[in-house]
Each structure stands twice: as C-alpha cells, then as structure tokens.
Design a protein around this motif. Structure first.
Motif, PDB file in Angstrom:
ATOM      1  N   ARG A 149      -0.803   4.959  -6.116  1.00 41.58           N
ATOM      2  CA  ARG A 149      -0.254   4.000  -5.284  1.00 41.58           C
ATOM      3  C   ARG A 149       1.050   3.333  -6.284  1.00 41.58           C
ATOM      4  NH1 ARG A 149      -4.569   0.502  -3.331  1.00 41.58           N
ATOM      5  NH2 ARG A 149      -5.689   2.079  -2.616  1.00 41.58           N
ATOM      6  N   ALA A 150       1.184   3.809  -7.425  1.00 47.91           N
ATOM      7  CA  ALA A 150       2.302   3.174  -8.371  1.00 47.91           C
ATOM      8  C   ALA A 150       3.674   3.383  -7.509  1.00 47.91           C
ATOM      9  CB  ALA A 150       2.377   3.844  -9.413  1.00 47.91           C
ATOM     10  N   PRO A 151       4.536   2.579  -7.775  1.00 46.33           N
ATOM     11  CA  PRO A 151       5.812   2.880  -6.959  1.00 46.33           C
ATOM     12  C   PRO A 151       6.496   4.145  -7.001  1.00 46.33           C
ATOM     13  CG  PRO A 151       6.077   0.671  -8.513  1.00 46.33           C
ATOM     14  CD  PRO A 151       4.657   1.543  -8.610  1.00 46.33           C
ATOM     15  N   GLY A 152       6.651   4.854  -5.896  1.00 44.12           N
ATOM     16  CA  GLY A 152       7.403   6.271  -5.947  1.00 44.12           C
ATOM     17  C   GLY A 152       6.383   7.199  -5.637  1.00 44.12           C
ATOM     18  N   LEU A 153       5.176   6.727  -5.965  1.00 43.78           N
ATOM     19  CA  LEU A 153       4.169   8.158  -6.121  1.00 43.78           C
ATOM     20  C   LEU A 153       3.513   8.292  -4.664  1.00 43.78           C
ATOM     21  CD1 LEU A 153       2.892   8.000  -9.608  1.00 43.78           C
ATOM     22  CD2 LEU A 153       4.873   9.276  -8.921  1.00 43.78           C
ATOM     23  N   LEU A 154       3.309   7.258  -4.104  1.00 45.09           N
ATOM     24  CA  LEU A 154       2.658   7.543  -2.731  1.00 45.09           C
ATOM     25  C   LEU A 154       3.210   8.236  -1.868  1.00 45.09           C
ATOM     26  CD1 LEU A 154      -0.071   5.878  -1.768  1.00 45.09           C
ATOM     27  CD2 LEU A 154       1.273   4.624  -0.354  1.00 45.09           C
ATOM     28  N   PRO A 155       2.587   9.420  -1.261  1.00 39.20           N
ATOM     29  CA  PRO A 155       3.170  10.206  -0.438  1.00 39.20           C
ATOM     30  C   PRO A 155       3.572   9.657   0.975  1.00 39.20           C
ATOM     31  CG  PRO A 155       0.762  10.671  -0.278  1.00 39.20           C
ATOM     32  CD  PRO A 155       1.149   9.640  -1.318  1.00 39.20           C
ATOM     33  N   LEU A 156       3.212   8.431   1.061  1.00 39.80           N
ATOM     34  CA  LEU A 156       3.494   7.578   2.218  1.00 39.80           C
ATOM     35  C   LEU A 156       4.199   6.360   1.789  1.00 39.80           C
ATOM     36  CD1 LEU A 156       0.805   6.406   4.897  1.00 39.80           C
ATOM     37  CD2 LEU A 156       2.577   4.892   4.347  1.00 39.80           C
ATOM     38  N   GLN A 157       5.448   6.083   2.185  1.00 40.64           N
ATOM     39  CA  GLN A 157       6.425   4.994   1.777  1.00 40.64           C
ATOM     40  C   GLN A 157       6.771   4.128   2.704  1.00 40.64           C
ATOM     41  OE1 GLN A 157       8.382   4.583  -1.667  1.00 40.64           O
ATOM     42  NE2 GLN A 157       6.243   5.953  -2.072  1.00 40.64           N
ATOM     43  N   MET A 158       6.979   2.882   2.150  1.00 38.51           N
ATOM     44  CA  MET A 158       7.166   1.788   3.120  1.00 38.51           C
ATOM     45  C   MET A 158       8.660   1.294   3.075  1.00 38.51           C
ATOM     46  SD  MET A 158       4.858  -0.087   4.616  1.00 38.51           S
ATOM     47  CE  MET A 158       5.470  -1.572   4.897  1.00 38.51           C
ATOM     48  N   VAL A 159       9.290   1.158   4.132  1.00 38.67           N
ATOM     49  CA  VAL A 159      10.679   0.590   4.122  1.00 38.67           C
ATOM     50  C   VAL A 159      10.384  -0.787   4.896  1.00 38.67           C
ATOM     51  CG1 VAL A 159      13.245   0.613   5.101  1.00 38.67           C
ATOM     52  CG2 VAL A 159      11.888   2.707   4.046  1.00 38.67           C
ATOM     53  N   PHE A 160      11.214  -1.960   4.191  1.00 34.04           N
ATOM     54  CA  PHE A 160      10.744  -3.201   4.705  1.00 34.04           C
ATOM     55  C   PHE A 160      12.069  -3.702   5.515  1.00 34.04           C
ATOM     56  CE2 PHE A 160       7.889  -2.614   0.831  1.00 34.04           C
ATOM     57  CZ  PHE A 160       6.869  -2.875   1.433  1.00 34.04           C
ATOM     58  N   GLN A 161      11.744  -4.851   6.152  1.00 30.99           N
ATOM     59  CA  GLN A 161      12.977  -5.767   6.810  1.00 30.99           C
ATOM     60  C   GLN A 161      13.995  -6.124   5.838  1.00 30.99           C
ATOM     61  OE1 GLN A 161      11.529  -8.417   9.538  1.00 30.99           O
ATOM     62  NE2 GLN A 161      13.622  -9.574   9.588  1.00 30.99           N
ATOM     63  N   ASP A 162      13.399  -6.672   4.494  1.00 27.72           N
ATOM     64  CA  ASP A 162      14.399  -6.989   3.677  1.00 27.72           C
ATOM     65  C   ASP A 162      14.447  -6.020   2.420  1.00 27.72           C
ATOM     66  OD1 ASP A 162      15.879  -8.191   1.666  1.00 27.72           O
ATOM     67  OD2 ASP A 162      14.196  -9.897   1.345  1.00 27.72           O
ATOM     68  N   PRO A 163      15.575  -5.105   2.257  1.00 27.24           N
ATOM     69  CA  PRO A 163      15.706  -4.133   1.345  1.00 27.24           C
ATOM     70  C   PRO A 163      15.225  -4.817   0.113  1.00 27.24           C
ATOM     71  CG  PRO A 163      17.496  -4.497   2.194  1.00 27.24           C
ATOM     72  CD  PRO A 163      16.557  -5.268   3.215  1.00 27.24           C
ATOM     73  N   ILE A 191       7.358   7.946   6.042  1.00 33.51           N
ATOM     74  CA  ILE A 191       7.889   6.647   5.814  1.00 33.51           C
ATOM     75  C   ILE A 191       7.373   5.670   6.979  1.00 33.51           C
ATOM     76  CG2 ILE A 191       9.914   5.338   5.982  1.00 33.51           C
ATOM     77  CD1 ILE A 191      11.302   7.727   4.642  1.00 33.51           C
ATOM     78  N   VAL A 192       6.884   4.652   6.526  1.00 32.69           N
ATOM     79  CA  VAL A 192       6.378   3.509   7.495  1.00 32.69           C
ATOM     80  C   VAL A 192       7.560   2.484   7.380  1.00 32.69           C
ATOM     81  CG1 VAL A 192       5.022   1.814   7.902  1.00 32.69           C
ATOM     82  CG2 VAL A 192       4.050   3.821   7.266  1.00 32.69           C
ATOM     83  N   ALA A 193       8.287   2.435   8.277  1.00 34.64           N
ATOM     84  CA  ALA A 193       9.464   1.458   8.156  1.00 34.64           C
ATOM     85  C   ALA A 193       9.334   0.128   9.094  1.00 34.64           C
ATOM     86  CB  ALA A 193      10.806   1.921   8.888  1.00 34.64           C
ATOM     87  N   ASP A 194       9.008  -1.091   8.306  1.00 36.16           N
ATOM     88  CA  ASP A 194       8.625  -2.042   9.284  1.00 36.16           C
ATOM     89  C   ASP A 194       9.717  -3.111   9.649  1.00 36.16           C
ATOM     90  OD1 ASP A 194       7.239  -4.373  10.134  1.00 36.16           O
ATOM     91  OD2 ASP A 194       6.296  -4.872   8.419  1.00 36.16           O
ATOM     92  N   GLU A 195      10.103  -3.040  10.698  1.00 34.97           N
ATOM     93  CA  GLU A 195      11.475  -3.984  11.122  1.00 34.97           C
ATOM     94  C   GLU A 195      12.640  -3.671  10.393  1.00 34.97           C
ATOM     95  OE1 GLU A 195      11.437  -5.974  13.945  1.00 34.97           O
ATOM     96  OE2 GLU A 195       9.537  -6.603  14.447  1.00 34.97           O
TER      97      GLU A 195
END
Ligand code: ADP
Ligand code: MG
Length: 346
Positions: free
Chosen positions: A88-102, A184-188
């Motif tokens: 789960r360390a940054p960059g290693l999760l095969p599922l990445q988040m993109v947030f409302q605030d970059p 990728i899970v992009a939240d707003e």
C-alpha cells in the motif's frame, strides 16, 4: 449484485460493505449501509450521488483506507484488507487514487519529475526481478509520462505550484499511472477545476483508461459529467446503491425516482436551461436514516410499503442483467414513464 455471464470476471468486487465512523455521544455515522458493486477490467464506471451519500467513503473502503465494518472488498482476487502495508506504500498499490485536490497526492517541495521518478523506482524495486534501471532511464519515463497526460515539455522540472489547477491534476494522474495500476479511483477529480479544464481532464482520464486498459471508477456529484464518459453508472443515495445500469439505460430509461430526479437537473444539451428541479427536501442524516426506503420522504411515488421495508437492489422485471434498481414501485410495475434526455456525447 447479479452475476452477468457476458461480462468478464470482475477486477473489483464490493460485497455488502458497511462503513461506520465513530461519533462522540452519538450513534456511529453509517456512511455505507451495505453497498455492493463490481467493476470489470478496463471498465469505466461512473459513481454518482449528492454530497454526503458516501462516495468518498466508498473510495476509501475500496483502497483499504476505511476498513469495512462488515462485508468484503476484493481486488484482483485479493481481499483489500489483506494487502500488506508495503504494497500500500505510495505508488505500489495496483489500485490508485486521484483526488479532487491534486495537492493531496503531490509534494509541494519536489519537482513533478522527481515525484514521478520516485514512483517508478519504487515500482521497479517492488518488481525485484531483472537489472536495476538507470537514473536517466527513469527520468526519461517521467518525461514521457508527463507528455502522455498532455503537459508541456519542461514540466518535469517544475514544482506543483507552478502549474494551473488543470495541469496539476494532469501531473497527479501521471504520478498515479507511473505505478502501472490496473484501476484508478478518481474521487471528484474535476470538481475543483474551471469549466474548460473539467471536460479536458475528464476526457483524459477516460482516454487513458481506454488506451491502457485501466479500469476507472469516476466519482462525481454531477450525473452529466459521469454520463459523458462512463460505460456504466452506479447511483448512490444515503449510503446505498439505488440503481445501476449502462449509461444508455440510466439516461434513456431511469428506473429509480431518485435517478429520474438527478436526470431532471441535468442541463439540456441545446443550452435552453435546466429542467425544473424535481428533487425537493434535504438529504437526511445518514447516521439516522428514515425507515423503509431511505428515499421515501423525498419520493413522489412512495407507497405504504416504502415507509416500512427497505427495498433490495434487484434486476428490473424481464431484464436478464442490468439495470438493477432498489425501488418497490419500479420493481413491481416496471419503470415509471419518464421522458429523458439522450445521453450526452463526449
Ligand atoms: P460524499 O463523498 O458522497 O460527499 P462521504 O463519504 O464523504 O460522502 O460522507 C458520507 C457521510 O459520512 C457524510 O454524512 C459525512 O458527513 C460522513 N463522514 C465522512 N467522513 C467522516 C468522518 N471521518 N467522521 C464522521 N463522519 C464522516
Ligand atoms: Mg466526497
């Protein structure tokens, strides 16, 4: 959720997930009250609902940031809770988040190029096998990644504050892509951008997903945004999924009165304004939802049963797969007649 033989095995499977936040002196806030959904590899799914309905909590549950109280989340065959800390360390999760605030995923003190290289190095180290790549190779990959998201040459040497909001979000997307995620899970992701950047960044996410075969869960409070890019739509209300279907089904034949109300608020494509807003009343507190169907106090079609029994998410009468709807009236009588706009074109 029903199993549809024509769809490939899901990449993400969320089953009956309940997430609660503790509250001082109050019963826990049940932000997700039994949510199920599936996302196939490469699929673009829009998740939509008003503010407070649990969209961000769902994103957190899917990435393991908000542990499920009950229910399960499985990603690529592995329970999300069981993925190790290291993965789960940054960059290693095969599922990445993109947030409302970059800025939530970017370090203000490092250049964009350095931050992407960091992910590339972590990714290569995690893969273990083979020779170590050289720094120039990693730097080239970072430059290429920034070009891929439409940033100008030289972007790698810049700091996050040197970009516009839209460019910063592109940089955050490049960073998410650098780990070569399956989803990728992009939240707003476009809600904080100005109007011109909104469509461009939304289209970028959709195009990258299509071209790289990355599944995309695109979360938005705006059904019009979701309709322009998704294959499938999941409509949430107060911690539950109330309807799912293809974008055509949702826009042409919405079954749930809540979906119909959301659609009524979508601006008409010819620019003649919005339809009269059908949705009235406040969203109740998810910590103490109404009995029966959660939507009944705001529902124009509510009958006696809606006030006492909660409807499950079921296939529409006669349908072999989607749409699925959680509404007693729609389940019993088929879809209420509704004149809907055509799905928006990208
Ligand atoms: P959305 O993203 O759809 O706006 P959220 O998932 O952020 O919804 O929130 C769902 C509900 O949970 C809201 O009522 C919100 O106030 C509540 N909530 C979110 N985070 C917390 C928290 N950390 N503690 C308590 N309540 C929370
Ligand atoms: Mg949110």
């Amino acid at each position: 959720m029903s199993v549809n033989a024509s769809r490939p095995a899901p990449l993400l499977r969320v089953e009956d997930v309940v997430v609660e936040y503790p509250r001082k002196g109050l019963p826990p806030m049940r932000a997700l009250a039994g949510v199920g959904l599936e996302i196939a590899p490469g699929e673009v799914v829009g998740i939509v609902g008003e503010s407070g309905c649990g969209k961000s909590t769902l994103a957190r549950a899917v990435t393991g940031l908000a542990p499920a109280h009950t229910g399960s989340v499985t990603f690529d065959g592995t329970p999300v809770g069981a993925m190790g800390r290291r993965r789960r360390a940054p960059g290693l999760l095969p599922l990445q988040m993109v947030f409302q605030d970059p800025n939530a995923s970017l370090n203000p003190r490092r250049t964009i190029g350095a931050q992407i290289q960091e992910v590339v190095v972590a990714r290569e180290r995690a893969r273990g096998a083979g020779r170590r790549r050289s720094d120039p190779e990693n730097a080239r990959e970072a430059v290429e990644a920034l070009r891929r998201v439409g940033l100008p040459d030289g972007a790698a040497e810049k700091y996050p504050h040197e970009f516009s909001g839209g460019q910063r979000q592109r940089a955050a997307i490049a960073r998410a892509l650098a780990s070569r995620p399956k989803m990728i899970v992009a939240d707003e992701p476009v809600s904080a951008l100005d109007a011109s950047a909104q469509a461009a960044v939304a289209n970028l996410l959709r195009d990258l997903s299509r071209e790289e075969g990355i599944a995309l869960a695109f979360i938005s409070h705006d059904l019009a945004v979701v309709g322009a890019l998704a294959d499938r739509v999941v409509v949430m209300y107060l911690g539950r999924v109330v309807e799912t279907g293809t974008v055509e089904q949702i826009f042409n034949a919405p079954q749930h009165p809540y979906t119909q109300a959301l659609l009524a608020a979508v601006p008409v494509p010819d620019g003649s304004g919005t339809r009269p807003r059908a949705l009235t009343g406040e969203v109740p507190d998810p910590g103490s939802p109404p009995p029966g169907c959660r939507f009944h106090p705001r529902c124009p079609l509510a009958v006696g049963r809606c006030r006492s029994d909660e409807p499950a998410l079921l296939r529409a009468p006669g349908a072999t797969a989607e749409p699925e709807v959680a509404c007693w009236v729609a389940q019993e009588s088929g879809p209420a007649t509704h004149t809907a706009p055509a799905p928006p074109t990208a």
